[in-house]
Design a protein around this motif. Structure first.
Motif, short mmCIF file in Angstrom:
data_model
loop_
_atom_site.label_atom_id
_atom_site.label_comp_id
_atom_site.label_asym_id
_atom_site.label_seq_id
_atom_site.Cartn_x
_atom_site.Cartn_y
_atom_site.Cartn_z
N THR A 154 0.69 -1.08 0.00
CA THR A 154 0.04 -0.15 0.34
C THR A 154 0.76 0.86 0.43
O THR A 154 1.86 1.15 0.05
CB THR A 154 -1.33 0.08 1.33
OG1 THR A 154 -1.48 1.50 1.50
CG2 THR A 154 0.28 -0.08 2.75
N GLU A 156 0.82 4.36 2.07
CA GLU A 156 0.97 5.40 2.30
C GLU A 156 2.48 6.27 2.97
O GLU A 156 3.37 6.63 2.51
CB GLU A 156 0.74 4.92 4.08
CG GLU A 156 -0.88 4.80 3.72
CD GLU A 156 -1.99 3.52 3.29
OE1 GLU A 156 -0.60 3.17 3.56
OE2 GLU A 156 -2.51 4.07 3.94
N HIS A 275 -11.72 5.46 4.20
CA HIS A 275 -11.10 5.52 5.17
C HIS A 275 -10.63 7.11 5.42
O HIS A 275 -10.59 7.56 4.57
CB HIS A 275 -9.77 5.16 5.86
CG HIS A 275 -8.92 3.50 5.59
ND1 HIS A 275 -9.65 2.83 6.31
CD2 HIS A 275 -8.78 3.24 4.63
CE1 HIS A 275 -9.05 1.30 5.58
NE2 HIS A 275 -8.89 1.29 4.68
#
Ligand code: 87F
Length: 530
Positions: A154, A156, A275
């Motif tokens: 992912t 981030e 989110h």
């Protein structure tokens, strides 16, 4: 209309679940799990499936995705070749989602696949649980790399250092980026094509705002797009809701999701997540800005993703004993035209009528092909295109030619209709619209028949035993959720919360939690899940 037995939720109880892993995953049995090796490469035969959806769901699923020419197994476990039949579906959903997020002024970008260990560590608190799944590159040729490099699970940690650099003042906000890419998560539980693979495709959106209210609003806007992908494109009903504290993304403030359900296995499946990260990452990565008042402030962030898992859910929900069933809106071929030659028929005229039908429908905007191969019989072609899930088949034989009509056969319910050529476009359009709606209606009836509303622990256990998706009043306490997990642990896996639906039924004063007996705070969906 497709017919469904509304009383039966999951009727594969006879055979039972072979093993937890098998039923859950749909991974191939030992006998053919090693494919990718030469001996195992099975040639397309055009014969039907050897597994039935209701009897042996896991095997059925593996067989359908391969025989329907969506995937090919690869010689690295958990990795699959996505064939054109799959990629077209992905691209259709991508075109929709990409256009919608562009309307929201979200821009596409592309960040590197590799993550340096230093930057990955900055997120160490919440990455801790995920660490075993991170894959590393340690060598180039024969020499060890000085510093191993991680492959993104992912992004981030890849993106946020640059958010910190690019965001200076309130005029730099909001920053709204998305990327379409692959990610790698070295999972150790049983892999399943689309549902749980070690590499998959997704879009990941990462946005930063000056205020929480802007972030909150976007979370729901994106979630609505995910609902539309499932319900309008894939014809799958989903529940929109909020994840529990235990099930949310640990790095964020709160997680919303769309949840689907697979009646055959009695498992919920998280369809996509949106989110609100709050200011947690802003703190970690120092993503600060000077606000309108000239003060230093921290950004509010969101992240959201949907992946190729969507396609697996579609196969599981709609497929049948003849193979794939594709909703018209995502099918790469919506109509397949097949000539039906008879002895002494004017073959050229039949072929010409097939081509004319394809052209007329293509010009009207449908995705249509003819199967004019002369080395296969019409019957073989029917099975082949049924296996591949094409929503509508058009047959043209001498009688149709003489009557200036075609015969149309629906994949979902086998209904046959003779369409006069003059009405071709209108009737095909109506039939495709109808198929799309019928698939959704049938899936919803079946899903709804699997929902049990319970008030007590005994009812809960009973419903769980019947592989239901359970709506129960809950006190919303983490300890109680952990306790439910512990008390339901078994061969088939524990029950957990799926989500608390935004659409809450009334909760009368004095309602108690099914698990703890404390006052209930909300209705929550529970069940086993993927
Ligand atoms: C696996 C390995 C390392 C999930 C992981 O949901 C890290 C992770 O952070 C990890 N598996 N996650 C959570 C991903 C959160 C979030 N990322 C952006 C999303 C949406 C898109």
């Amino acid at each position: 209309m497709a017919s469904v037995d509304v009383k039966k939720c999951n009727d594969n109880t006879k055979s039972g679940e072979k093993s937890k892993a098998n039923a859950k995953s749909g991974e191939k049995s030992k006998s053919n799990a090693k494919s990718g090796g030469k001996k195992e490469v099975k040639k397309e035969t055009g014969l039907g499936l050897s597994n039935r959806k209701d009897e042996n769901f896991g095997e059925w699923y593996s067989e359908v995705v391969v025989s329907g020419e969506m995937i090919e197994y690869y010689d690295i476990s958990g990795c699959y070749i996505l064939r054109p039949w799959t990629m077209t579906i992905w691209e259709i959903m991508q075109a929709f989602f990409d256009a919608e997020i562009k309307k929201m002024k979200i821009k596409n970008c592309y960040f590197p696949l590799f993550v340096s260990p230093g930057v990955l560590q900055r997120e160490k608190d919440h990455i801790e649980g995920f660490a075993p799944e991170v894959a590393w590159v340690t060598k180039s040729g024969e020499s060890d790399l000085e510093v191993p490099i991680a492959i993104r699970p992912t992004s981030e940690t890849v993106m946020y250092p640059y958010y910190s650099k690019w965001i200076r003042g309130h005029r730099d906000l909001p920053l709204k980026l998305n990327q379409w890419c692959n990610v790698v998560r070295w999972e150790f539980s049983h892999p399943t094509p689309f549902i749980r693979s070690r590499e998959f495709l997704w879009q990941e959106g990462h946005t930063a705002f000056a205020t929480q209210s802007e972030a909150d609003e976007e979370v729901l806007e994106i979630l609505e797009l995910y609902r539309r992908i499932y319900e309008e494109y894939l014809a799958i009903p989903v529940v929109k809701g909020k994840k529990s504290e235990l099930e949310k993304f640990a790095g964020g403030l709160y997680t919303t999701s769309v949840e689907a359900f697979i009646p055959n296995t009695g498992r919920g499946i998280q369809g996509a997540t949106s989110h609100c990260l709050g200011q947690n990452f802003a703190k970690m990565f120092e993503i600060n800005f000077e606000n309108v008042k000239g003060e230093k402030a921290m950004v509010w962030q969101n992240s959201w993703a949907y992946s190729t898992r969507t396609i697996g859910v579609m196969v599981m929900v709609h497929g049948d004993d003849k193979g794939l069933v594709l909703p018209p809106k995502v099918a790469s071929v919506q109509v397949i035209v097949i000539p039906v030659p008879y002895k002494d028929a004017d073959m050229q005229a039949i072929f010409d009528a097939c081509s004319a039908t394809v052209n007329t429908l293509n010009e009207a905007g449908f995705r249509v092909e003819a199967d004019l191969r002369d080395n296969y019989s019409p019957g073989w072609k029917y099975s082949h295109w049924e296996m591949k899930g094409v929503p509508l088949r058009i047959e043209i034989g001498p009688k149709d030619l003489a009557n200036s009509q075609v015969r149309a056969v629906r994949r979902d319910n086998s209904a046959k209709v003779d369409i006069p050529m003059v009405n071709l476009v209108k009737q095909v359009k109506d039939m495709l619209t109808n198929i799309q709606q019928s698939l959704f209606d049938a899936a919803k009836l079946k899903r709804d028949a699997c929902i049990d509303v319970v008030k007590t622990w005994d009812e809960f256990i009973e419903a769980l035993g019947q592989k239901k998706m359970i709506l129960a009043p809950w006190c919303d306490e983490e300890e109680v959720e952990k306790d439910v997990k512990a008390r339901t642990k078994g061969e088939m896996g524990a029950a957990k919360t799926l989500c608390s639906p935004f659409d809450q039924p009334e909760l009368p004063e004095g309602t108690i939690c099914f698990a703890s007996g404390k006052p209930a705070k909300k209705w929550t969906y529970w069940g086993r899940s993927y």
